[in-house]
Design a protein around this motif. Structure first.
Motif, PDB file in Angstrom:
ATOM      1  N   THR A 132       0.702  -1.215   0.123  1.00  0.00           N
ATOM      2  CA  THR A 132       0.109  -0.091  -0.057  1.00  0.00           C
ATOM      3  C   THR A 132       0.881   1.247  -0.120  1.00  0.00           C
ATOM      4  O   THR A 132       0.547   2.124  -0.549  1.00  0.00           O
ATOM      5  CB  THR A 132      -0.797  -0.062   1.251  1.00  0.00           C
ATOM      6  OG1 THR A 132      -1.542  -1.240   1.191  1.00  0.00           O
ATOM      7  CG2 THR A 132      -2.071   1.043   1.299  1.00  0.00           C
ATOM      8  N   ALA A 133       2.070   1.335   0.843  1.00  0.00           N
ATOM      9  CA  ALA A 133       2.884   2.349   0.817  1.00  0.00           C
ATOM     10  C   ALA A 133       3.571   2.569  -0.726  1.00  0.00           C
ATOM     11  O   ALA A 133       3.812   3.805  -1.176  1.00  0.00           O
ATOM     12  CB  ALA A 133       4.067   1.977   1.805  1.00  0.00           C
ATOM     13  N   PHE A 134       3.885   1.391  -1.264  1.00  0.00           N
ATOM     14  CA  PHE A 134       4.359   1.367  -2.726  1.00  0.00           C
ATOM     15  C   PHE A 134       3.478   2.125  -3.483  1.00  0.00           C
ATOM     16  O   PHE A 134       3.622   2.753  -4.474  1.00  0.00           O
ATOM     17  CB  PHE A 134       4.365  -0.197  -3.157  1.00  0.00           C
ATOM     18  CG  PHE A 134       4.574  -0.219  -4.809  1.00  0.00           C
ATOM     19  CD1 PHE A 134       5.983   0.274  -5.072  1.00  0.00           C
ATOM     20  CD2 PHE A 134       4.070  -0.927  -5.276  1.00  0.00           C
ATOM     21  CE1 PHE A 134       6.301   0.003  -6.616  1.00  0.00           C
ATOM     22  CE2 PHE A 134       4.182  -1.006  -6.781  1.00  0.00           C
ATOM     23  CZ  PHE A 134       5.219  -0.527  -7.311  1.00  0.00           C
ATOM     24  N   ALA A 181      -6.517  -2.666  -0.489  1.00  0.00           N
ATOM     25  CA  ALA A 181      -6.419  -1.451   0.043  1.00  0.00           C
ATOM     26  C   ALA A 181      -5.812  -0.103  -1.080  1.00  0.00           C
ATOM     27  O   ALA A 181      -6.507   0.941  -0.834  1.00  0.00           O
ATOM     28  CB  ALA A 181      -5.294  -1.620   0.995  1.00  0.00           C
ATOM     29  N   SER A 182      -4.965  -0.537  -2.054  1.00  0.00           N
ATOM     30  CA  SER A 182      -4.568   0.460  -2.852  1.00  0.00           C
ATOM     31  C   SER A 182      -5.690   0.906  -3.807  1.00  0.00           C
ATOM     32  O   SER A 182      -5.951   2.261  -4.078  1.00  0.00           O
ATOM     33  CB  SER A 182      -3.624  -0.336  -3.764  1.00  0.00           C
ATOM     34  OG  SER A 182      -2.390  -0.683  -3.031  1.00  0.00           O
ATOM     35  N   THR A 191      -2.657   3.609   7.070  1.00  0.00           N
ATOM     36  CA  THR A 191      -3.906   2.908   7.835  1.00  0.00           C
ATOM     37  C   THR A 191      -4.727   1.952   7.197  1.00  0.00           C
ATOM     38  O   THR A 191      -5.139   0.729   7.536  1.00  0.00           O
ATOM     39  CB  THR A 191      -4.644   3.820   8.578  1.00  0.00           C
ATOM     40  OG1 THR A 191      -3.942   4.869   9.040  1.00  0.00           O
ATOM     41  CG2 THR A 191      -5.649   3.313   9.299  1.00  0.00           C
ATOM     42  N   MET A 192      -4.989   2.125   5.817  1.00  0.00           N
ATOM     43  CA  MET A 192      -6.040   1.281   5.059  1.00  0.00           C
ATOM     44  C   MET A 192      -5.067   0.070   4.691  1.00  0.00           C
ATOM     45  O   MET A 192      -5.643  -1.008   4.914  1.00  0.00           O
ATOM     46  CB  MET A 192      -6.346   1.666   3.715  1.00  0.00           C
ATOM     47  CG  MET A 192      -7.531   2.519   3.665  1.00  0.00           C
ATOM     48  SD  MET A 192      -8.948   1.884   4.169  1.00  0.00           S
ATOM     49  CE  MET A 192      -8.990   0.320   2.991  1.00  0.00           C
ATOM     50  N   GLY A 193      -3.753  -0.088   4.535  1.00  0.00           N
ATOM     51  CA  GLY A 193      -3.073  -1.070   4.256  1.00  0.00           C
ATOM     52  C   GLY A 193      -2.870  -1.978   5.472  1.00  0.00           C
ATOM     53  O   GLY A 193      -2.868  -3.072   5.408  1.00  0.00           O
ATOM     54  N   CYS A 194      -2.696  -1.323   6.567  1.00  0.00           N
ATOM     55  CA  CYS A 194      -2.575  -1.981   8.098  1.00  0.00           C
ATOM     56  C   CYS A 194      -3.753  -2.671   8.347  1.00  0.00           C
ATOM     57  O   CYS A 194      -3.934  -3.709   8.783  1.00  0.00           O
ATOM     58  CB  CYS A 194      -2.150  -1.421   9.058  1.00  0.00           C
ATOM     59  SG  CYS A 194      -0.278  -0.729   8.824  1.00  0.00           S
ATOM     60  N   MET A 195      -5.043  -2.020   8.065  1.00  0.00           N
ATOM     61  CA  MET A 195      -6.370  -2.463   8.517  1.00  0.00           C
ATOM     62  C   MET A 195      -6.802  -3.644   7.478  1.00  0.00           C
ATOM     63  O   MET A 195      -7.072  -4.754   8.051  1.00  0.00           O
ATOM     64  CB  MET A 195      -7.173  -1.186   8.467  1.00  0.00           C
ATOM     65  CG  MET A 195      -8.696  -1.828   8.888  1.00  0.00           C
ATOM     66  SD  MET A 195      -9.824  -2.230   7.643  1.00  0.00           S
ATOM     67  CE  MET A 195      -9.917  -0.904   6.622  1.00  0.00           C
ATOM     68  N   MET A 196      -6.534  -3.598   6.390  1.00  0.00           N
ATOM     69  CA  MET A 196      -6.784  -4.576   5.135  1.00  0.00           C
ATOM     70  C   MET A 196      -5.910  -5.862   5.637  1.00  0.00           C
ATOM     71  O   MET A 196      -6.243  -6.997   5.490  1.00  0.00           O
ATOM     72  CB  MET A 196      -6.526  -4.044   3.718  1.00  0.00           C
ATOM     73  CG  MET A 196      -7.674  -3.363   3.250  1.00  0.00           C
ATOM     74  SD  MET A 196      -9.124  -4.166   3.202  1.00  0.00           S
ATOM     75  CE  MET A 196     -10.314  -2.897   2.635  1.00  0.00           C
TER      76      MET A 196
END
Length: 483
Positions: free
Chosen positions: A105-107, A156-157, A406-411
């Motif tokens: 997601t950070a990518f 998430a992306s 947060t979306m990446g971690c939550m997913m």
């Protein structure tokens, strides 16, 4: 007839969460937005970006769930899997999924969705196609780990990307449209598997090998096409005029973002974890996360419990999946219309409790119709709450870096429940799978309690902000949590 222009804050007020919020917004002296332009640009995004993302997620879901279809066609025997090795394959997939989720997601935030989404598709498409030549547990495991790693940040992306195009009052219904690709994939996957399983294997391949070849290769082709369709951002939207770009950027900036700076700042990305909200969302996400994974990986297996042939099993997964897609879209549009998330999540959770309770309590051999009807409730409960929960998360995080991370971690944590889902269908408990049914019945009960408590807490915070509200910046709506 000239189109009616609205004060910018009037447009914002249309998305407000309360009468007090609307009243505080509409009186400012601000620029105007053309309602006709808003409708026109929104239609263009709906017709170009949404269908593209829906197709991408359809193939994402096909590549994730095709292992379940392959199992009904003899994958376990053909590759000499022993004991619970099939469940271990699913576990390895989710381990990779959990480890790489936030990174992917950070990518996406750093490299843009235009690059990241097609790149992830290309990678897991190749890995899926390669599964066709696997002959043993080791080969299958290697392929599933790669698929899991590159699928980890996909959902998430896409949700993060959509949040840069749609307002808080539009996002859930749009996520539902693209997410319905996942549900349709469950139906289409069954039909596709039925067709592929009619082929006679040759050249050292198995009957299920053709399913992986077809779906993997199609995913790679779609990935290349998607790269040329998706714009990097609003400024790069080739289908919008200069005026439409300006209006699109303004309404998103004011309505749901602190800023539109694309620079990645770690302190901002981690800021949500200094509050209770990120942790509350992760816990709720884990509570609801088991349901879609059970449906995606074990729908065909649950249907097979009814004693049908391989052909009928894959065909009979179609109707529950299509019904779930309809319920998904209806509930998501309702959630957007009423600008309410918590209660709309409890409805599908209730469906899940009903479905798994019935499957647990009846004799499926003598009550096939009741059991098949219960599977409809299981699928109707699996998908809508994931969409509404995603919308609930992105609409309550104004900062883009915090939203993406947060979306990446939550997913990731939501999908970590795939580790549970893949290890509760014990081979020794077939065909009843009592442990799996109990777990899938219990988790929604916990999720409902947590969901209600968090929703009440957000309402409390909104009332507190109403009492302590300070003057807003020029053209900026006062932030309130969606509950």
């Amino acid at each position: 007839m000239e189109s009616k222009e609205l004060p910018l804050n009037t447009t914002v007020a249309a998305y407000a969460n309360s009468e007090e919020e609307r009243g505080s917004v509409v009186n400012a002296d601000v620029p105007t937005l053309d309602r006709k332009v808003i409708r026109r640009l929104r239609l263009k995004v709906d017709l170009i970006i949404l269908p593209t993302l829906a197709i991408t997620y359809t193939f994402n879901s096909l590549d994730r769930s095709n292992l379940g279809n392959a199992k009904t066609a003899g994958l376990v025997a053909d590759t000499n899997l022993k004991g619970d090795q099939y469940n271990l394959l699913l576990t390895l997939y989710y381990i990779a999924f959990v480890l790489f989720g936030p990174v992917m997601t950070a990518f996406t935030k750093i490299c843009t969705a235009k690059v990241a989404i097609p790149a992830m598709m290309l990678a897991f498409g190749i890995a899926s196609a390669t599964t066709s030549v696997a002959k043993n547990f080791g080969g299958l495991a290697a392929c599933r780990i790669v698929v899991g790693a590159f699928e980890s940040g996909f959902l998430a992306s896409v949700v993060f990307y959509l949040s840069k195009w749609y307002t808080r009052g539009e996002i859930a219904s749009r996520i539902a449209i693209f997410y319905s690709g996942s549900v349709v994939a469950s139906a289409f996957g069954g039909l596709l598997a039925y067709g592929m399983f009619q082929l006679k294997p040759s050249g050292g391949l198995f009957v299920w090998s053709y399913l992986f070849i077809l779906e993997g290769c199609l995913t790679c082709i779609v990935a290349i096409i998607v790269y040329f369709i998706l714009p990097q951002d609003i400024e790069g939207a080739y289908f919008l005029s200069a005026e439409e770009k300006e209006v699109a950027a303004a309404r998103i900036q004011i309505e749901s973002m602190e800023n539109r700076n694309d620079k990645w700042v770690w302190s901002e990305a981690l800021s949500e974890f200094r509050t209770v909200h990120a942790w509350a969302r992760i816990v709720i996400g884990m509570a609801v996360g088991i349901l879609p994974h059970t449906s995606a990986n074990f729908l065909a297996i649950m249907t097979q419990r009814l004693g049908y042939s391989v052909t009928k099993t894959n065909l009979y997964t179609v109707a529950p999946a299509v019904t779930a897609a309809v319920v998904l879209i209806i509930l998501s549009y309702s959630s957007d219309y009423f600008r309410e998330r918590g209660f709309h999540m409890t409805i599908p959770l209730g469906f899940s409790i009903i479905g798994y309770s019935v499957l647990l309590g009846i004799d499926i051999e003598t009550q096939r119709n009741a059991a098949y009807g219960a599977i409809f409730f299981c699928t109707m409960g699996a998908y809508p709450m994931s969409v509404i929960f995603s919308a609930w998360t992105v609409t309550n995080i104004p900062n883009l870096n915090a939203r993406a991370f947060t979306m990446g971690c939550m997913m990731t944590m939501l999908n970590s429940m795939g580790l549970v889902a893949s290890n509760i269908f014990y081979a020794r408990e077939a065909p009843r799978y009592r442990t799996a049914l109990i777990v899938n019945m219990a988790f929604p009960v916990v999720a409902i309690v947590l969901n209600v408590l968090y929703s009440l807490y957000l309402r409390h915070l909104n009332r507190k902000m109403d009492r302590e509200q300070e003057p807003q910046e020029h053209g900026q709506a006062p932030f309130r949590y969606q509950t």
